[in-house]
Design a protein around this motif. Sequence first.
Motif, mmCIF file in Angstrom:
data_model
loop_
_atom_site.group_PDB
_atom_site.id
_atom_site.type_symbol
_atom_site.label_atom_id
_atom_site.label_comp_id
_atom_site.label_asym_id
_atom_site.label_seq_id
_atom_site.Cartn_x
_atom_site.Cartn_y
_atom_site.Cartn_z
ATOM 1 N N PHE A 263 -9.102 3.596 1.495
ATOM 2 C CA PHE A 263 -9.065 4.463 0.898
ATOM 3 C C PHE A 263 -9.281 6.253 1.726
ATOM 4 O O PHE A 263 -10.464 5.782 2.741
ATOM 5 C CB PHE A 263 -9.539 4.966 -0.466
ATOM 6 C CG PHE A 263 -8.811 6.222 -0.725
ATOM 7 C CD1 PHE A 263 -8.096 6.700 -0.937
ATOM 8 C CD2 PHE A 263 -10.650 7.847 -0.550
ATOM 9 C CE1 PHE A 263 -7.750 7.729 -1.913
ATOM 10 C CE2 PHE A 263 -9.823 8.786 -1.224
ATOM 11 C CZ PHE A 263 -9.280 9.229 -1.452
ATOM 12 N N ASP A 264 -8.037 6.930 2.410
ATOM 13 C CA ASP A 264 -8.404 7.946 3.298
ATOM 14 C C ASP A 264 -7.806 7.618 4.717
ATOM 15 O O ASP A 264 -8.550 8.424 4.988
ATOM 16 C CB ASP A 264 -9.337 9.111 2.841
ATOM 17 C CG ASP A 264 -9.163 10.058 1.857
ATOM 18 O OD1 ASP A 264 -8.307 9.933 1.585
ATOM 19 O OD2 ASP A 264 -10.228 10.866 1.742
ATOM 20 N N PRO B 177 0.772 -1.250 -0.230
ATOM 21 C CA PRO B 177 -0.150 -0.298 -0.193
ATOM 22 C C PRO B 177 0.707 0.977 0.333
ATOM 23 O O PRO B 177 1.970 1.046 0.320
ATOM 24 C CB PRO B 177 -0.686 0.102 1.177
ATOM 25 C CG PRO B 177 -0.540 -1.454 1.518
ATOM 26 C CD PRO B 177 0.529 -2.285 0.926
ATOM 27 N N ILE B 178 0.164 2.690 -0.455
ATOM 28 C CA ILE B 178 0.917 3.779 -0.419
ATOM 29 C C ILE B 178 0.222 3.867 0.421
ATOM 30 O O ILE B 178 -0.944 4.441 0.180
ATOM 31 C CB ILE B 178 0.968 4.168 -1.641
ATOM 32 C CG1 ILE B 178 1.440 3.296 -3.420
ATOM 33 C CG2 ILE B 178 1.159 5.999 -1.792
ATOM 34 C CD1 ILE B 178 2.534 3.015 -3.099
ATOM 35 N N LEU C 181 -3.673 5.696 0.644
ATOM 36 C CA LEU C 181 -4.078 6.591 -0.122
ATOM 37 C C LEU C 181 -4.307 5.543 -0.979
ATOM 38 O O LEU C 181 -4.796 5.601 -2.260
ATOM 39 C CB LEU C 181 -2.740 7.714 -0.796
ATOM 40 C CG LEU C 181 -1.932 8.125 0.340
ATOM 41 C CD1 LEU C 181 -1.357 8.889 -0.437
ATOM 42 C CD2 LEU C 181 -3.288 9.760 0.650
ATOM 43 N N ALA C 182 -3.392 4.487 -1.766
ATOM 44 C CA ALA C 182 -4.368 3.540 -2.590
ATOM 45 C C ALA C 182 -3.436 1.814 -1.992
ATOM 46 O O ALA C 182 -2.427 2.449 -1.077
ATOM 47 C CB ALA C 182 -3.217 3.748 -3.894
ATOM 48 N N LYS C 183 -3.773 1.247 -2.755
ATOM 49 C CA LYS C 183 -3.187 -0.284 -2.832
ATOM 50 C C LYS C 183 -1.916 -0.196 -3.120
ATOM 51 O O LYS C 183 -1.510 -1.664 -2.233
ATOM 52 C CB LYS C 183 -4.685 -1.280 -2.682
ATOM 53 C CG LYS C 183 -4.881 -1.375 -3.793
ATOM 54 C CD LYS C 183 -5.596 -2.428 -4.331
ATOM 55 C CE LYS C 183 -6.003 -2.965 -5.525
ATOM 56 N NZ LYS C 183 -7.698 -3.742 -6.122
#
Length: 234
Positions: free
Chosen positions: A224-225, A112-113, A126-128
């Motif tokens: 996300f978030d 993940p990011i 923020l993203a997978k």
Amino acid sequence: MRLSEIEQQHGFTYPALYRQLERDDMLAVGEYGPDWYKLVFPTLKDHPTLLLHADDFELLNIEAVAEAVETLLDADDYRHIDPAYQFIPFAQTGAGDHYCFFASGQHDGELPIVLLWHDQNEAQYLAKNLQDFMFHMLLNSMAEQDSYNEVSDADFKDQLAKTLATHARYLKPEQAQVLSALLARDIVHYEVVLPKGRKEAHRGLLTDIELASLREEFIPYENFDSCFAYSTAG
């Protein structure tokens, strides 16, 4: 220094996509300094490196990555990051928050990011994975024309076209097709609804509502978030 040295030193493996970006010189942004924008940026702007034109995103070169990793691991660092968490920075915001691979959060082979906030005890998903993060950042760029620096309509679309030219090969075909279709649009004015009934004017190739819809369709991510505390100190 190479990415492989950082991997060996800290016992993790970079995503294959990030290694490909290194091989293709997409991470070669030189060394930041007072003359970087005058001397280095002009050599990159027509063939943009990773998210060169993205808002509030400064890619770290490999040496800076190695230094940032060491800083986050330092027991005396003011953030006091929980040793159970392994964050590998690859970029930062203008305020000094770090975009990181969340190595200890790997799931189904995906890293993940997250955004590691420097002034509060939170990391934000923020993203997978890196590919989805790139797509989302490019959507954000298309939705938000830079009015602060008074970028013209022509320059706005030219930056996006050049960015897509160097980035499309690293995206899924359907992601690249979405961005290409958006690039063919005319710029629109739209309003973003803020708390307490306030509204904010924006310009871009898609609205914030369209962006959220595309994110849900092409890069759904249940985290996300959402945020989590990265330190147990204090």
